[in-house]
Design a protein around this motif. Sequence first.
Motif, PDB file in Angstrom:
ATOM      1  N   PHE A  36      53.940  34.405  46.791  1.00  0.00           N
ATOM      2  CA  PHE A  36      53.513  35.468  47.692  1.00  0.00           C
ATOM      3  C   PHE A  36      53.363  36.790  46.926  1.00  0.00           C
ATOM      4  O   PHE A  36      52.416  37.547  47.147  1.00  0.00           O
ATOM      5  N   TRP A  37      54.295  37.068  46.010  1.00  0.00           N
ATOM      6  CA  TRP A  37      54.227  38.291  45.210  1.00  0.00           C
ATOM      7  C   TRP A  37      52.996  38.288  44.304  1.00  0.00           C
ATOM      8  O   TRP A  37      52.271  39.280  44.229  1.00  0.00           O
ATOM      9  N   GLN A  64      49.769  40.923  44.144  1.00  0.00           N
ATOM     10  CA  GLN A  64      49.380  41.609  42.910  1.00  0.00           C
ATOM     11  C   GLN A  64      47.913  41.331  42.574  1.00  0.00           C
ATOM     12  O   GLN A  64      47.171  42.224  42.151  1.00  0.00           O
ATOM     13  N   ALA A  65      47.493  40.087  42.757  1.00  0.00           N
ATOM     14  CA  ALA A  65      46.105  39.719  42.461  1.00  0.00           C
ATOM     15  C   ALA A  65      45.132  40.381  43.427  1.00  0.00           C
ATOM     16  O   ALA A  65      44.001  40.722  43.056  1.00  0.00           O
ATOM     17  N   LEU A  66      45.556  40.582  44.667  1.00  0.00           N
ATOM     18  CA  LEU A  66      44.698  41.269  45.627  1.00  0.00           C
ATOM     19  C   LEU A  66      44.496  42.732  45.234  1.00  0.00           C
ATOM     20  O   LEU A  66      43.411  43.295  45.406  1.00  0.00           O
ATOM     21  N   ARG A  67      45.522  43.343  44.680  1.00  0.00           N
ATOM     22  CA  ARG A  67      45.437  44.751  44.287  1.00  0.00           C
ATOM     23  C   ARG A  67      44.667  44.929  42.986  1.00  0.00           C
ATOM     24  O   ARG A  67      44.048  45.976  42.765  1.00  0.00           O
ATOM     25  N   ALA A  76      39.166  39.868  36.412  1.00  0.00           N
ATOM     26  CA  ALA A  76      37.847  40.421  36.086  1.00  0.00           C
ATOM     27  C   ALA A  76      36.738  39.463  36.523  1.00  0.00           C
ATOM     28  O   ALA A  76      36.781  38.267  36.243  1.00  0.00           O
ATOM     29  N   GLY A  77      35.769  40.022  37.232  1.00  0.00           N
ATOM     30  CA  GLY A  77      34.629  39.231  37.670  1.00  0.00           C
ATOM     31  C   GLY A  77      34.859  38.434  38.932  1.00  0.00           C
ATOM     32  O   GLY A  77      33.935  37.796  39.447  1.00  0.00           O
ATOM     33  N   ALA A  78      36.076  38.467  39.454  1.00  0.00           N
ATOM     34  CA  ALA A  78      36.381  37.683  40.659  1.00  0.00           C
ATOM     35  C   ALA A  78      36.042  38.476  41.910  1.00  0.00           C
ATOM     36  O   ALA A  78      36.244  39.689  41.970  1.00  0.00           O
ATOM     37  N   SER A  79      35.520  37.792  42.903  1.00  0.00           N
ATOM     38  CA  SER A  79      35.209  38.432  44.176  1.00  0.00           C
ATOM     39  C   SER A  79      35.649  37.495  45.296  1.00  0.00           C
ATOM     40  O   SER A  79      35.173  36.377  45.414  1.00  0.00           O
ATOM     41  N   TYR A  80      36.591  37.981  46.130  1.00  0.00           N
ATOM     42  CA  TYR A  80      37.136  37.146  47.193  1.00  0.00           C
ATOM     43  C   TYR A  80      36.905  37.730  48.583  1.00  0.00           C
ATOM     44  O   TYR A  80      37.525  37.314  49.546  1.00  0.00           O
ATOM     45  N   GLY A  81      36.022  38.726  48.661  1.00  0.00           N
ATOM     46  CA  GLY A  81      35.644  39.242  49.974  1.00  0.00           C
ATOM     47  C   GLY A  81      36.736  39.982  50.696  1.00  0.00           C
ATOM     48  O   GLY A  81      36.723  40.082  51.918  1.00  0.00           O
ATOM     49  N   VAL A  82      37.735  40.517  49.952  1.00  0.00           N
ATOM     50  CA  VAL A  82      38.817  41.268  50.580  1.00  0.00           C
ATOM     51  C   VAL A  82      38.697  42.724  50.163  1.00  0.00           C
ATOM     52  O   VAL A  82      38.782  43.062  48.989  1.00  0.00           O
ATOM     53  N   ARG A  83      38.471  43.592  51.106  1.00  0.00           N
ATOM     54  CA  ARG A  83      38.329  45.011  50.809  1.00  0.00           C
ATOM     55  C   ARG A  83      39.697  45.672  50.641  1.00  0.00           C
ATOM     56  O   ARG A  83      40.694  45.218  51.207  1.00  0.00           O
ATOM     57  N   SER A 132      47.238  30.510  40.977  1.00  0.00           N
ATOM     58  CA  SER A 132      48.348  29.590  40.705  1.00  0.00           C
ATOM     59  C   SER A 132      47.858  28.247  40.173  1.00  0.00           C
ATOM     60  O   SER A 132      48.658  27.355  39.887  1.00  0.00           O
ATOM     61  N   VAL A 133      46.532  28.106  40.032  1.00  0.00           N
ATOM     62  CA  VAL A 133      45.906  26.876  39.543  1.00  0.00           C
ATOM     63  C   VAL A 133      46.421  25.677  40.342  1.00  0.00           C
ATOM     64  O   VAL A 133      46.961  24.706  39.806  1.00  0.00           O
TER      65      VAL A 133
END
Length: 342
Positions: free
Chosen positions: A23-24, A28-31, A35-42, A205-206
Amino acid sequence: MRIGIVAVEGSLLSAISGLADLFWMTEQALRAPPAGASYGVRDQTIPTFETTIASADGKTLRDPQGRLIPVDTSFHELTHCDVALVTGMALGPDRLPPVSASVRHAAAWLQERHRTGALVGAACAGTFVLGEAGLLNGRRCTTTWWLHHALRQRFPKARPVWGTAVEEQDRVVTTGGPLSWVDLALHVIRSEAGPEVARLAADISVADSLPLPQLVYAPRGFVNANDPLLLQAEQIVRHASPGFTAEALASTLSLSERTLHRRLKSLTNESPKGFITRVRIEMACVLLERPGASIKQVALQCGYSEETSFRRAFGQLTGMTPADYRRWSDARNPMRPASHES
């Protein structure tokens, strides 16, 4: 989002800390996405994941290997959370999940959290804590495959589903084996924060965002070996011709269709048609692990006159195509001769 993680004596330390870490890491990844990743979360909609580890008295506990489990607070003090989770634990001398004082305290706390609207979840033997809380009564659920029969016996009002990886009903979610806390965490993230956030969590987390059913890991015929009716019905299906129906199965067993449906529902939570399909696909898994036979031949041997129907049923139960299953099985058994691919 506030997440309470249950700790009882004998809880698996890796599962408790793993849940908190996943969860942590997701937050962190959302914040700071890769690089280059886009997950549609503003940025303004980034969810937070605050985890709190709780025990009955707020004191540290021991895991099965004697290591200390860190605890943040007590059940009494943690009166509000959006999600409440319990992980796997050590089995007792009888090789079954224990019913200790700490388990009963945890069960009462989980029952109250569900009553106040929290999503409640459990992995592996933690499912038994939900059972003690009465939260499995009348609900579909799962646990690790080798505790399936024990769950049915201890909680006869529960509706355990054989061989599935994740089950949720009425905001009660359960998952399979000792490492299925990963599946539990991803399911919670998907349910509470959305599929894009869950995909990010799985990617960093692969891990597989959609876990394989436990059916592909359990010994073939395991669930049927516990009851004479299931064993008899399995043998009938194994030797039946293509087009064999639920009506024919009931007739061969000298039962009415209604009685067979009721018996199978109580034993495996399957319909007669579902039972026939599962037995055939379990047969197919065994045959696909052997070199030589084509997928078309396997389909015919398992009672499917149409290869398309076989492929559809196989995918629905295993989450893979027959060819993918062969490759997956070959990779797990490198000393075995590779199976034919066609």
